[in-house]
Design an enzyme around this catalytic site. Sequence first.
Site, PDB file in Angstrom:
ATOM      1  N   LYS A  83       0.788  -1.177   0.136  1.00  0.00           N
ATOM      2  CA  LYS A  83       0.073  -0.111   0.101  1.00  0.00           C
ATOM      3  C   LYS A  83       0.820   1.400  -0.006  1.00  0.00           C
ATOM      4  O   LYS A  83       1.749   1.245   0.820  1.00  0.00           O
ATOM      5  CB  LYS A  83      -0.855   0.045   1.244  1.00  0.00           C
ATOM      6  CG  LYS A  83      -2.065   0.739   1.182  1.00  0.00           C
ATOM      7  CD  LYS A  83      -2.807   0.462   2.306  1.00  0.00           C
ATOM      8  CE  LYS A  83      -4.260   1.094   2.351  1.00  0.00           C
ATOM      9  NZ  LYS A  83      -4.901   1.215   3.717  1.00  0.00           N
TER      10      LYS A  83
HETATM   11  C1  E4P Z   1      -8.246   1.554   3.881  1.00  0.00           C
HETATM   12  O1  E4P Z   1      -7.561   1.227   3.148  1.00  0.00           O
HETATM   13  C2  E4P Z   1      -8.254   2.872   4.571  1.00  0.00           C
HETATM   14  O2  E4P Z   1      -6.967   2.967   5.220  1.00  0.00           O
HETATM   15  C3  E4P Z   1      -9.363   3.211   5.640  1.00  0.00           C
HETATM   16  O3  E4P Z   1     -10.543   2.487   4.846  1.00  0.00           O
HETATM   17  C4  E4P Z   1      -9.466   4.368   6.128  1.00  0.00           C
HETATM   18  O4  E4P Z   1     -10.697   4.508   6.639  1.00  0.00           O
HETATM   19  P1  E4P Z   1     -10.883   5.760   7.779  1.00  0.00           P
HETATM   20  O5  E4P Z   1     -11.255   6.961   7.158  1.00  0.00           O
HETATM   21  O6  E4P Z   1     -12.180   5.207   8.532  1.00  0.00           O
HETATM   22  O7  E4P Z   1      -9.830   5.957   8.529  1.00  0.00           O
END
Ligand code: E4P
Length: 213
Positions: free
Chosen positions: A87
């Site tokens: 990622k």
């Molecule tokens: C996923 O890959 C993201 O890191 C995540 O969905 C972020 O979500 P949040 O806005 O609830 O922190």
Amino acid sequence: MKFFIDTANLAQIKEAQELGVLDGVTTNPSLMAKEGIKGAANIKKHYVDICNIVTGDVSAEVIGTEFSEMVKEGEELAALHKQIVVKVPMIRDGVKAIKYFTEKGIRTNCTLVFSAGQALLAAKAGATYVSPFIGRLDDVSTDGLRLIDDIRIIYDNYGYETQILAASVRHPMHIIDCAKLGADVATCPLSAIVALLNHPLTDKGVAQFLADA
Ligand code: E4P
């Protein structure tokens, strides 16, 4: 549509896996910290533990923000397990790193995407997944679902194979709307996945059938 769970909590990942509808996992540094996972060795072990619970892709995020740091970290993460997807944040060096990983055959998830232009760059660099954060856009009075729609149109126009991974999902209607718009994946908290089960007429019907039986 694929369902990923957005957590580093092993119990929740097991629960979603046992439900039989889980296709993968996304994590981020905040989710790892929430579980108290600290230090490079523990973090790597935790990723392998997650891979051993699920059969699908597991996103593991790099911390570095410079190209050389991201490449080093990403190669180490990818070597941990075949299910790992690296990622990478949508920043200038991140785009370069995604291109590098693509050429090396390492799969990527381009994260922190908040505009159609960013999603177009991620696809051009060859990202496996692009993660538009719909809940965080909604939080600042901007329509997160509109972004999913825009990306779907752009990717379909040119046949980009990058999968749209709707992220920052807050509730079951986000999942339904993303499915209607053609998102390839939704990464969700367990609560949003389980909430899809609920309907009062189902509960009433089951109670009636049990009483009659
Ligand atoms: C996923 O890959 C993201 O890191 C995540 O969905 C972020 O979500 P949040 O806005 O609830 O922190």
